[in-house]
Structures are given as structure tokens and as C-alpha cells.
Design an enzyme around this catalytic site. Structure first.
Site, PDB file in Angstrom:
ATOM      1  N   GLU A  63      14.151 -24.456 -19.845  1.00 20.38           N
ATOM      2  CA  GLU A  63      14.072 -25.113 -18.383  1.00 20.38           C
ATOM      3  C   GLU A  63      13.958 -23.806 -17.136  1.00 20.38           C
ATOM      4  OE1 GLU A  63      14.282 -28.449 -17.949  1.00 20.38           O
ATOM      5  OE2 GLU A  63      13.913 -28.261 -20.347  1.00 20.38           O
ATOM      6  N   ASP A 103     -17.469 -15.915  -4.834  1.00 15.47           N
ATOM      7  CA  ASP A 103     -16.805 -16.830  -5.502  1.00 15.47           C
ATOM      8  C   ASP A 103     -16.292 -18.324  -4.766  1.00 15.47           C
ATOM      9  OD1 ASP A 103     -16.488 -15.113  -7.460  1.00 15.47           O
ATOM     10  OD2 ASP A 103     -14.488 -14.411  -6.817  1.00 15.47           O
ATOM     11  N   PRO A 135       6.667 -23.824 -12.715  1.00 12.56           N
ATOM     12  CA  PRO A 135       5.938 -25.011 -12.033  1.00 12.56           C
ATOM     13  C   PRO A 135       6.739 -25.451 -10.694  1.00 12.56           C
ATOM     14  CG  PRO A 135       7.392 -25.670 -14.134  1.00 12.56           C
ATOM     15  CD  PRO A 135       7.380 -24.088 -13.814  1.00 12.56           C
ATOM     16  N   ARG A 162      -9.784  -8.935 -12.014  1.00  7.63           N
ATOM     17  CA  ARG A 162     -10.982  -8.962 -11.828  1.00  7.63           C
ATOM     18  C   ARG A 162     -11.422  -8.553 -10.564  1.00  7.63           C
ATOM     19  NH1 ARG A 162     -13.065 -13.417  -9.042  1.00  7.63           N
ATOM     20  NH2 ARG A 162     -15.055 -13.321  -9.963  1.00  7.63           N
TER      21      ARG A 162
HETATM   22 CL1  6GU Z   1       3.540 -20.862 -13.372  1.00  7.18          CL
HETATM   23  N1  6GU Z   1       4.927 -22.019 -15.312  1.00  7.18           N
HETATM   24  C1  6GU Z   1       5.267 -23.166 -15.980  1.00  7.18           C
HETATM   25  N2  6GU Z   1       6.127 -22.995 -17.085  1.00  7.18           N
HETATM   26  N3  6GU Z   1       4.501 -24.372 -15.903  1.00  7.18           N
HETATM   27  C2  6GU Z   1       3.768 -24.270 -14.893  1.00  7.18           C
HETATM   28  C3  6GU Z   1       3.379 -23.259 -14.137  1.00  7.18           C
HETATM   29  C4  6GU Z   1       3.826 -22.089 -14.386  1.00  7.18           C
HETATM   30  N4  6GU Z   1       2.441 -23.552 -13.345  1.00  7.18           N
HETATM   31  C5  6GU Z   1       2.266 -24.956 -13.398  1.00  7.18           C
HETATM   32  N5  6GU Z   1       2.815 -25.364 -14.621  1.00  7.18           N
END
Ligand code: 6GU
Length: 284
Positions: free
Chosen positions: A153, A210, A126, A195
């Protein structure tokens, strides 16, 4: 060139979708080979622990560097537990007719030749940079992608630093929300990439149209019947006038993008006609 994807995860069963539908078919056709590896195979203590408490304190656990280091070395070299058999497709699709095959449409590779021989390590997080369609296009040309799925974490940052000796590394996020681990993000990214590999989808036009490929959202689409529950298909789509249809679709795209993702309009390649249409929308 058959392309390869390896995935390292403490939940390898999360990667089962690779064996189905389009991804499974790519494996079946020999376009793609996939290795999914249980990270715990590289754990050395009797509890096979993969995490420990964070230096500096705080909540949660951090994935241990020694285990990731050994696993990434083996995956790059295809040695040790990483030399195990590849994933197999769930169903034989090979001789089934394809509904998406178009005659006379040439296969297409997105431009970009990696001069660097190192495989590409993708670390979903994230805290990564946003994953975009342009990344999917670039990565669809890579001969070898490796996904490192973190849980808890995160992974000790030295793993990512050290991996740069063997891999090119990209840390990416699939959106502004937090998932439990990188597994589902890996599936999202892998599907977006695979894809685009030539031969996986039947035709090139279907990804040039797309959403995002031209920087705009795609508009609505319709099929038979012409009237369904009192709802009619927009008249212009029945006209047979390709130019009018193309213009209608462009305007529907512009309308939807203005409404849902106005920030995309700044980067999209807009014609004078597009801009005039947007002006009429903004005035109404
Ligand atoms: Cl790539 N990993 C995690 N754990 N949470 C996320 C993410 C990735 N992308 C958005 N939230």
C-alpha cells in the site's frame, strides 16, 4: 561530472533495463553510475520482512520505517550494503558508431543549479504530483538521484518526513492508473531524465523537438519510400522548402494537440498565426 542514480527496491532485478540500450551506454561511457540495492539487505528479522499491517486497519500492508530509514541513510553515505559495486552495462557499446551523432551540435545543459547539496530522493507513488517533462529537465542536472520503490500500500509516511533531513524529496506519479509498485515508474522517470543528460543522446535538437518540450504534441513523421502500400508521404515534406515544412509541422502539431490533448493548448506558447490556424480548425 558523472551523475549517479541509486535505486532501492525489493525487486532489484526489475532494474535490469538500466543495463541496456541508452541507459547501458551512458554507464559504459562513464556519464552515469547506477547502484541498485535490494531493500531486504536492511531487514533485521529472520524472515527479512519489510512490511506490516496498517495502523487504523484496512487492507494491504505498509512498508516498515526502520528498514527504509537504515537503507536511505546508507545510500546517502554510501556505507553498509549501499557501498556495493555499481551496475555494469550489458554490452560494450563504447566504440560503436552512433547513428544519432550530429557534427557541430554543442552539448547543452538545462539551466538550474541545485544550491542544496543534499541528493534528490524521488518517491514514485500513484498519490504523487504528476511527473512532467519539465521535471525530467530539472532532474537531468542533478548529480545524485535516489529512487525509493515502494510496494504494497506504500511506505510509512514518517520515512518521507525523516528523509528530508538528508535529502530533498519529491513524490511523483507517472499517470492516473495504479501500478503494483514503484519499480516500473522508476524506469519511466529514469529514462526520461537520463536521455536529457548531455552526451547521452547525440544532439540537442532531438529533445528540443520532443513532444511536450514546446507544450505541444509532435506531429507524424515519415521516411522512405515515398509511396508505400499506396500511401504517399505528404507532398510538402518532399518540397525542400524548409519554411513550408516547418509551418506544415507546426500545423500538424497543433491539429494533433487540439484533437488529443486540447488542455495543453492553454499553456503552450502560441503565436498569432497558430491561433488563427486553430480558429480555422475549430470552424471546420
Ligand atoms: Cl509512481 N507508482 C505506482 N505504484 N503506481 C503508479 C505510479 C507510481 N504512477 C502511477 N501509478
Amino acid at each position: 561530472m558523472a551523475q549517479r542514480i541509486d535505486v532501492l527496491s525489493i525487486f532489484p532485478e526489475y532494474m535490469d533495463p538500466f543495463r541496456h540500450a541508452l541507459l547501458g551506454k551512458a554507464i559504459e561511457q562513464g556519464i552515469l553510475s547506477v547502484g541498485v540495492h535490494d531493500l531486504r539487505q536492511w531487514a533485521t528479522d529472520k524472515h527479512k520482512s519489510v512490511d506490516d499491517s496498517p495502523y487504523g486497519g484496512g487492507p494491504g500492508m505498509v512498508m516498515k520505517p526502520e528498514i527504509w530509514g537504515a537503507a536511505l541513510d546508507d545510500v546517502a553515505a554510501r556505507t553498509g550494503p549501499a557501498a556495493a559495486a555499481d551496475l555494469e552495462s550489458a554490452q560494450p557499446h563504447l566504440n560503436r558508431p552512433r547513428h544519432d551523432e550530429l557534427q557541430g551540435v554543442e552539448r547543452h545543459r538545462y539551466p538550474s543549479a541545485p544550491a542544496d547539496e543534499r541528493p534528490l530522493l524521488i518517491v514514485p507513488s500513484p498519490a504523487g504530483v504528476p511527473f512532467k517533462q519539465a521535471d525530467a529537465q530539472r532532474w537531468s542536472n542533478e548529480p545524485h538521484l535516489v529512487f525509493a520503490c515502494g510496494r504494497y500500500e506504500g511506505i510509512d509516511q514518517r520515512v518521507i518526513e525523516d528523509a528530508r533531513r538528508t535529502y530533498r524529496v519529491e513524490e511523483v506519479s507517472v499517470g492516473d492508473y495504479v501500478l503494483i509498485g514503484g519499480e516500473v515508474a522508476t524506469l519511466v522517470i529514469a529514462e526520461a531524465v537520463v536521455r536529457l543528460i548531455p552526451g547521452v543522446l547525440g544532439n540537442r535538437q532531438s529533445h528540443e523537438d520532443d513532444s511536450f518540450s514546446d507544450g505541444l504534441l509532435e506531429g507524424p513523421c515519415y521516411t522512405k519510400p515515398r509511396v508505400w502500400r499506396d500511401l504517399e508521404v505528404p507532398e510538402v515534406l518532399l518540397s525542400g522548402n524548409h519554411e513550408l515544412v516547418a509551418r506544415w509541422r507546426r500545423e500538424a502539431s497543433l491539429r494533433r494537440t487540439l484533437q488529443r490533448r486540447p488542455e495543453l493548448l492553454e499553456q503552450a506558447g502560441l503565436s498569432q498565426q497558430d491561433r488563427e490556424y486553430l480558429t480555422t480548425l475549430e470552424q471546420s
